[in-house]
Design a protein around this motif. Structure first.
Motif, mmCIF file in Angstrom:
data_model
loop_
_atom_site.group_PDB
_atom_site.id
_atom_site.type_symbol
_atom_site.label_atom_id
_atom_site.label_comp_id
_atom_site.label_asym_id
_atom_site.label_seq_id
_atom_site.Cartn_x
_atom_site.Cartn_y
_atom_site.Cartn_z
ATOM 1 N N ALA A 57 0.778 -1.236 -0.169
ATOM 2 C CA ALA A 57 0.076 0.082 0.125
ATOM 3 C C ALA A 57 0.895 1.273 0.008
ATOM 4 C CB ALA A 57 -0.988 -0.041 1.303
ATOM 5 N N ASP A 58 1.885 1.091 0.421
ATOM 6 C CA ASP A 58 2.907 2.383 0.834
ATOM 7 C C ASP A 58 3.765 2.680 -0.395
ATOM 8 O OD1 ASP A 58 4.034 0.141 1.650
ATOM 9 O OD2 ASP A 58 5.433 1.265 2.820
ATOM 10 N N PHE A 59 4.079 1.923 -1.265
ATOM 11 C CA PHE A 59 4.836 1.928 -2.502
ATOM 12 C C PHE A 59 4.529 1.055 -3.637
ATOM 13 C CE2 PHE A 59 6.702 -1.679 -0.436
ATOM 14 C CZ PHE A 59 7.354 -2.421 -1.383
ATOM 15 N N VAL A 60 4.787 1.532 -4.800
ATOM 16 C CA VAL A 60 4.824 0.661 -5.906
ATOM 17 C C VAL A 60 5.900 -0.167 -6.039
ATOM 18 C CG1 VAL A 60 4.328 0.835 -8.318
ATOM 19 C CG2 VAL A 60 3.245 2.438 -6.728
ATOM 20 N N SER A 61 5.676 -1.569 -6.125
ATOM 21 C CA SER A 61 6.518 -2.557 -6.277
ATOM 22 C C SER A 61 7.208 -2.575 -7.765
ATOM 23 C CB SER A 61 6.115 -4.016 -6.007
ATOM 24 O OG SER A 61 7.090 -4.892 -6.049
ATOM 25 N N GLY A 62 8.244 -3.049 -7.747
ATOM 26 C CA GLY A 62 8.823 -3.309 -9.315
ATOM 27 C C GLY A 62 8.884 -4.520 -9.695
ATOM 28 N N HIS A 63 7.942 -5.303 -9.286
ATOM 29 C CA HIS A 63 7.885 -6.904 -9.756
ATOM 30 C C HIS A 63 7.546 -6.505 -11.117
ATOM 31 C CE1 HIS A 63 3.854 -5.144 -8.962
ATOM 32 N NE2 HIS A 63 3.066 -6.196 -8.835
ATOM 33 N N LEU A 64 6.668 -5.978 -11.783
ATOM 34 C CA LEU A 64 6.293 -6.235 -13.102
ATOM 35 C C LEU A 64 7.331 -5.709 -14.174
ATOM 36 C CD1 LEU A 64 2.572 -4.891 -13.234
ATOM 37 C CD2 LEU A 64 3.075 -7.247 -13.466
ATOM 38 N N ARG A 330 11.424 9.168 -7.263
ATOM 39 C CA ARG A 330 10.846 8.930 -5.746
ATOM 40 C C ARG A 330 9.246 9.300 -5.760
ATOM 41 N NH1 ARG A 330 14.726 12.201 -1.849
ATOM 42 N NH2 ARG A 330 12.965 11.524 -0.647
ATOM 43 N N LEU A 331 8.886 10.048 -6.827
ATOM 44 C CA LEU A 331 7.532 10.246 -7.112
ATOM 45 C C LEU A 331 6.759 8.802 -7.357
ATOM 46 C CD1 LEU A 331 6.911 13.736 -8.316
ATOM 47 C CD2 LEU A 331 6.326 13.034 -6.016
ATOM 48 N N SER A 332 7.430 8.354 -8.382
ATOM 49 C CA SER A 332 7.252 7.052 -9.102
ATOM 50 C C SER A 332 6.845 5.919 -8.012
ATOM 51 C CB SER A 332 7.839 6.511 -10.092
ATOM 52 O OG SER A 332 9.126 5.950 -9.734
ATOM 53 N N ARG A 333 7.869 5.824 -7.014
ATOM 54 C CA ARG A 333 7.935 5.106 -6.072
ATOM 55 C C ARG A 333 6.265 4.773 -5.216
ATOM 56 N NH1 ARG A 333 13.599 6.202 -2.983
ATOM 57 N NH2 ARG A 333 14.887 5.240 -4.892
ATOM 58 N N VAL A 334 5.750 6.003 -5.268
ATOM 59 C CA VAL A 334 4.363 5.820 -4.584
ATOM 60 C C VAL A 334 3.277 6.162 -5.305
ATOM 61 C CG1 VAL A 334 5.285 6.492 -2.256
ATOM 62 C CG2 VAL A 334 4.576 8.377 -3.924
ATOM 63 N N GLY A 335 3.687 5.974 -6.708
ATOM 64 C CA GLY A 335 2.474 5.892 -7.841
ATOM 65 C C GLY A 335 2.228 7.193 -8.458
#
Length: 469
Positions: A57-64, A330-335
């Motif tokens: 919930a608190d960050f966008v993962s790099g899984h994809l 850093r903005l992208s890390r939270v969507g």
């Protein structure tokens, strides 16, 4: 075997890089995948699996992105329903990486798909657990985030978390190393330690949540002091579950220099938020009217996520030259993927063009002590727990994270002083107040920490902070 914790302080987030023989696994990667690709290349190993402990919930993962670049499959625990191809593991399923094994331990409660991964080394010894948001050092994951998705109450989820801990974590050997997904500073827990690695035996002794006498006590203690989660949490879950735009595309779009001549019209045409990422000490001396200051040298991304209600909000940056890429990343890390560009030449270019600028009046703690009177109005934007611990007598507590709820009640005819703990949050508040036409205030440099050092202001007696977010 090698285990490396890759810790990102501004998000208080830990990803894990594990190598055995010529194979590797990565657990809970961040959005930017280059650090992982670099390690794989340096070690000359193949990424076999990408493990996700839950839908973050608190960050966008790099899984994809990581899966696309390496062809490694993504693994979730039981009950997960991602909207992309992934392996949904069964409880106690085993995955082999080189000579080691990763065992799936389904530990619902923080979310229903939450999973702990147990590492079994080359000798068959249970060595480490990667607990995600199930177990932190000093705390456990907040059980209030999955209520809408599950139709369960936070009390229900806390009870499920208790059962998971008691049945899956507590029986493990005390010597096992605990690798959590977060540390102190994350909004996913309320009492996390500053340390980021510990042994399970120590947590069994010191973690308040693991030392409750029964389920009812656990539920009461874990829920005590929980405040509403940041608004961006739900949007990040949706991105992690449903997919998102490639970071390469996001970066290319954001690294768009906008000239001083075009900046104002561009902002109006796109409805973009002007986000000034400079230090508060520089911002207060001069800034573009209506710009919001959230300094890059601080909890930048979490505060953007907390205060900007829509991750799709168009944003244009005013940054120190050379820091634009970091800000977009850093903005992208939270969507927040909708950065449309940045002011070419930074604020100096704006100032040199003789464009209109605005300022925030800022004084030192010593100057504040001289100006303070018994009738002075003071707004303290720290968290409730910080204010409760110690504050200036008769100061009003108006936490920054809920500024949208109290800003309309601010009297714009009566002067007030504004402070936080050190000056970072109060300048954010100052910029928001200013953008709403409220200018009848003076911000205090150095915040409460500086004020207290003057020893000239009436301060409440210190009360130890409770386990409150």
């Amino acid at each position: 075997m090698k285990i490396e914790q890759i810790y990102t302080g501004c998000l208080a987030q830990g990803a894990y890089y594990i190598v055995s023989e010529n194979e590797a696994a990565i657990i809970d990667p961040l959005r930017e995948v280059k650090p992982y690709l670099d390690r794989l290349e340096k070690d000359n190993v193949t990424l076999k699996y990408i493990f996700e402990t839950h839908f973050h919930a608190d960050f966008v993962s790099g899984h994809l992105d990581l899966s696309k670049k390496t062809n490694a499959p993504i693994i979730y625990g039981p009950t997960a329903e991602p909207q992309f191809e992934a392996i949904i593991a069964e409880d106690e399923q085993i995955f082999e990486i080189g000579k080691i094994k990763i065992k799936v331990l389904h530990t619902p409660g923080h979310t229903m798909e939450s999973t702990t991964y147990l590492l079994i080394d080359e000798n068959g010894t249970e060595t480490a657990i990667f607990t995600g948001d199930t177990l932190f050092l000093g705390d456990v994951g907040r059980p209030d985030l999955a209520q809408k998705a599950t139709n369960l109450t936070q009390e229900d989820l806390a009870g499920i978390l208790y059962d998971s801990l008691q049945s899956k974590i507590m029986p493990l050997d005390d010597s096992i190393t605990v690798y959590p997904a977060h540390g102190a500073g994350s909004a996913c827990g309320k009492n996390m330690q500053k340390e980021t690695v510990d042994i399970l035996g120590n947590q069994k002794k010191t973690n308040y949540a693991l030392n409750q006498p029964d389920k009812e006590s656990f539920i009461r203690e874990v829920l005590d002091g929980l405040t509403a989660p940041p608004k961006y949490f739900g949007m990040n879950v949706a991105l992690n579950k449903g997919g998102y735009e490639s970071l390469d595309v996001v970066m290319n779009k954001g690294l768009n220099p906008i000239s001083v001549e075009d900046f104002e019209s561009f902002a109006k045409e796109t409805g973009a938020l002007i986000l000034d990422t400079r230090n508060p000490a520089d911002f207060h001396k001069g800034f573009i009217p209506n710009a919001i200051n959230i300094g890059l040298k601080g909890d930048f991304a979490p505060w953007v996520g907390t205060l900007v209600v829509d991750v799709q909000q168009p944003i244009i940056l005013v940054s120190d030259e050379g820091t634009e890429e970091e800000a977009i990343m850093r903005l992208s890390r939270v969507g927040f993927d909708n950065v449309l560009g940045y002011l070419k030449g930074g604020f100096d270019a704006w100032k040199n063009s003789k464009k209109e600028i605005d300022v925030v009046k800022r004084i030192s703690p010593a100057e504040f002590a001289e100006q303070f009177t018994a009738s002075s109005k003071i707004i303290d934007v720290r968290k409730i727990s910080e204010y409760s611990a110690e504050h200036i007598d008769n100061a009003y507590n108006r936490p920054l994270d809920i500024i949208s709820e109290w800003i309309s009640a601010v009297d714009d005819s009566e002067h007030f002083f504004l402070h936080c703990a050190g000056g970072y949050r109060s300048m954010i508040a100052a910029s928001i107040l200013n953008s709403h036409g409220i200018r009848n205030f003076t911000e205090i440099e150095g915040g409460f920490n500086g004020i207290k050092k003057t020893e000239k202001l009436p301060v409440s007696d210190f009360v130890c902070q409770s386990k409150v977010l």
